[in-house]
Design a protein around this motif. Structure first.
Motif, PDB file in Angstrom:
ATOM      1  N   THR A   1      28.790 -22.584 -23.733  1.00  0.00           N
ATOM      2  CA  THR A   1      28.227 -21.214 -23.965  1.00  0.00           C
ATOM      3  C   THR A   1      26.702 -20.883 -23.407  1.00  0.00           C
ATOM      4  N   TYR A   2      25.952 -22.071 -24.015  1.00  0.00           N
ATOM      5  CA  TYR A   2      24.579 -21.862 -23.541  1.00  0.00           C
ATOM      6  C   TYR A   2      24.298 -21.863 -22.151  1.00  0.00           C
ATOM      7  N   GLN A   3      25.083 -22.956 -21.503  1.00  0.00           N
ATOM      8  CA  GLN A   3      24.944 -23.041 -20.080  1.00  0.00           C
ATOM      9  C   GLN A   3      25.630 -21.691 -19.571  1.00  0.00           C
ATOM     10  N   LYS A   4      26.416 -21.108 -19.855  1.00  0.00           N
ATOM     11  CA  LYS A   4      26.923 -20.126 -19.122  1.00  0.00           C
ATOM     12  C   LYS A   4      25.934 -18.846 -19.151  1.00  0.00           C
ATOM     13  N   ILE A   5      25.346 -18.885 -20.243  1.00  0.00           N
ATOM     14  CA  ILE A   5      24.353 -17.893 -20.411  1.00  0.00           C
ATOM     15  C   ILE A   5      22.940 -18.039 -19.445  1.00  0.00           C
ATOM     16  N   GLU A   6      22.746 -19.311 -19.373  1.00  0.00           N
ATOM     17  CA  GLU A   6      21.705 -19.805 -18.308  1.00  0.00           C
ATOM     18  C   GLU A   6      22.069 -19.104 -16.783  1.00  0.00           C
ATOM     19  N   LYS A   7      23.540 -19.910 -16.562  1.00  0.00           N
ATOM     20  CA  LYS A   7      23.926 -19.628 -15.114  1.00  0.00           C
ATOM     21  C   LYS A   7      23.922 -18.016 -14.846  1.00  0.00           C
ATOM     22  N   MET A   8      24.236 -17.271 -15.990  1.00  0.00           N
ATOM     23  CA  MET A   8      24.320 -15.712 -15.612  1.00  0.00           C
ATOM     24  C   MET A   8      22.944 -15.232 -15.478  1.00  0.00           C
ATOM     25  N   ILE A   9      22.171 -15.634 -16.222  1.00  0.00           N
ATOM     26  CA  ILE A   9      20.668 -15.250 -15.927  1.00  0.00           C
ATOM     27  C   ILE A   9      20.025 -15.581 -14.544  1.00  0.00           C
ATOM     28  N   ARG A  10      20.286 -16.720 -14.146  1.00  0.00           N
ATOM     29  CA  ARG A  10      19.787 -17.178 -13.029  1.00  0.00           C
ATOM     30  C   ARG A  10      20.492 -16.699 -11.751  1.00  0.00           C
ATOM     31  N   TYR A  11      21.890 -16.598 -11.871  1.00  0.00           N
ATOM     32  CA  TYR A  11      22.594 -16.378 -10.659  1.00  0.00           C
ATOM     33  C   TYR A  11      23.190 -14.750 -10.584  1.00  0.00           C
ATOM     34  N   ASP A  12      23.600 -14.395 -11.628  1.00  0.00           N
ATOM     35  CA  ASP A  12      24.336 -13.148 -11.603  1.00  0.00           C
ATOM     36  C   ASP A  12      23.600 -11.951 -12.382  1.00  0.00           C
ATOM     37  N   VAL A  13      22.659 -11.974 -13.275  1.00  0.00           N
ATOM     38  CA  VAL A  13      22.277 -10.930 -13.682  1.00  0.00           C
ATOM     39  C   VAL A  13      21.396 -10.276 -12.441  1.00  0.00           C
ATOM     40  N   PRO A  14      21.505  -8.955 -12.053  1.00  0.00           N
ATOM     41  CA  PRO A  14      20.722  -8.209 -11.141  1.00  0.00           C
ATOM     42  C   PRO A  14      19.342  -8.271 -11.557  1.00  0.00           C
ATOM     43  N   HIS A  15      18.305  -8.720 -10.510  1.00  0.00           N
ATOM     44  CA  HIS A  15      17.053  -8.568 -10.742  1.00  0.00           C
ATOM     45  C   HIS A  15      16.203  -7.448 -11.076  1.00  0.00           C
ATOM     46  N   ASN A  16      16.812  -6.329 -10.904  1.00  0.00           N
ATOM     47  CA  ASN A  16      16.335  -5.049 -11.439  1.00  0.00           C
ATOM     48  C   ASN A  16      16.631  -4.891 -12.940  1.00  0.00           C
ATOM     49  N   GLN A  17      17.132  -5.840 -13.635  1.00  0.00           N
ATOM     50  CA  GLN A  17      17.436  -5.958 -15.158  1.00  0.00           C
ATOM     51  C   GLN A  17      16.383  -6.942 -15.579  1.00  0.00           C
ATOM     52  N   ARG A  18      15.193  -6.315 -16.121  1.00  0.00           N
ATOM     53  CA  ARG A  18      14.066  -7.177 -16.435  1.00  0.00           C
ATOM     54  C   ARG A  18      13.975  -7.371 -17.985  1.00  0.00           C
ATOM     55  N   THR A  19      14.380  -6.362 -18.798  1.00  0.00           N
ATOM     56  CA  THR A  19      13.848  -6.410 -20.137  1.00  0.00           C
ATOM     57  C   THR A  19      14.824  -7.326 -21.034  1.00  0.00           C
ATOM     58  N   HIS A  20      14.519  -7.697 -21.995  1.00  0.00           N
ATOM     59  CA  HIS A  20      15.367  -8.553 -22.970  1.00  0.00           C
ATOM     60  C   HIS A  20      16.775  -7.848 -23.291  1.00  0.00           C
ATOM     61  N   LYS A  21      16.630  -6.386 -23.395  1.00  0.00           N
ATOM     62  CA  LYS A  21      17.800  -5.533 -23.572  1.00  0.00           C
ATOM     63  C   LYS A  21      18.629  -5.285 -22.560  1.00  0.00           C
TER      64      LYS A  21
ATOM     65  N   ILE B   1      19.131  -7.227 -19.935  1.00  0.00           N
ATOM     66  CA  ILE B   1      19.450  -8.536 -19.686  1.00  0.00           C
ATOM     67  C   ILE B   1      20.661  -8.704 -20.723  1.00  0.00           C
ATOM     68  N   ALA B   2      20.480  -8.599 -21.763  1.00  0.00           N
ATOM     69  CA  ALA B   2      21.522  -8.873 -22.746  1.00  0.00           C
ATOM     70  C   ALA B   2      22.689  -7.911 -22.735  1.00  0.00           C
ATOM     71  N   ASP B   3      22.446  -6.768 -22.531  1.00  0.00           N
ATOM     72  CA  ASP B   3      23.494  -5.641 -22.160  1.00  0.00           C
ATOM     73  C   ASP B   3      24.178  -6.003 -20.997  1.00  0.00           C
ATOM     74  N   TRP B   4      23.832  -6.293 -20.039  1.00  0.00           N
ATOM     75  CA  TRP B   4      24.455  -6.848 -18.775  1.00  0.00           C
ATOM     76  C   TRP B   4      25.434  -8.143 -18.966  1.00  0.00           C
ATOM     77  N   ILE B   5      24.874  -9.215 -19.850  1.00  0.00           N
ATOM     78  CA  ILE B   5      25.668 -10.225 -19.966  1.00  0.00           C
ATOM     79  C   ILE B   5      26.977  -9.838 -20.855  1.00  0.00           C
ATOM     80  N   ILE B   6      26.567  -9.072 -22.036  1.00  0.00           N
ATOM     81  CA  ILE B   6      27.677  -8.794 -22.654  1.00  0.00           C
ATOM     82  C   ILE B   6      28.695  -8.080 -21.967  1.00  0.00           C
ATOM     83  N   SER B   7      28.309  -7.167 -20.985  1.00  0.00           N
ATOM     84  CA  SER B   7      29.446  -6.165 -20.132  1.00  0.00           C
ATOM     85  C   SER B   7      30.153  -7.272 -19.331  1.00  0.00           C
ATOM     86  N   ASN B   8      29.517  -8.121 -18.722  1.00  0.00           N
ATOM     87  CA  ASN B   8      29.931  -9.080 -17.744  1.00  0.00           C
ATOM     88  C   ASN B   8      30.445 -10.424 -18.045  1.00  0.00           C
ATOM     89  N   TRP B   9      30.392 -10.614 -19.742  1.00  0.00           N
ATOM     90  CA  TRP B   9      30.949 -11.873 -20.030  1.00  0.00           C
ATOM     91  C   TRP B   9      32.338 -12.378 -19.616  1.00  0.00           C
TER      92      TRP B   9
END
Length: 92
Positions: free
Chosen positions: A59-79, A81-89
């Protein structure tokens, strides 16, 4: 961490405003994706808050991979990025 090979994450704070003992992240603050201590805090906090049951290493590694490779770079704030991860999990 998956990408702790000494090349991707920085673990030493060189700027005056950087804090290597980062312990807080507000929803509106930006997440620096190359500061190891910020990513580690974010992943741990996110998993504690949003993962049901005890998070696994995968689970921790999946979150790390998503942040590095999947979360769009225009998503910058904690909120955002967290919302994007939840939506795309489920898709990752």
């Amino acid at each position: 961490m998956l990408y702790d090979d000494g090349k991707y994450y920085k673990w030493v704070a060189k700027a005056d405003h950087d804090n290597p003992y980062y312990t807080k992240g507000t929803d509106w603050s930006e997440l620096n994706r190359t500061e190891g201590y910020e990513i580690l805090y974010f992943i741990n906090h996110f998993a504690d808050k949003h993962v049901s049951g005890a998070p696994t290493l995968e689970t921790y590694q999946k979150i790390e991979k998503m942040i590095r490779y999947d979360v769009p770079h225009n998503q910058r704030t904690h909120k955002k990025i967290a919302d994007w991860i939840i939506s795309n999990w489920p898709r990752s």
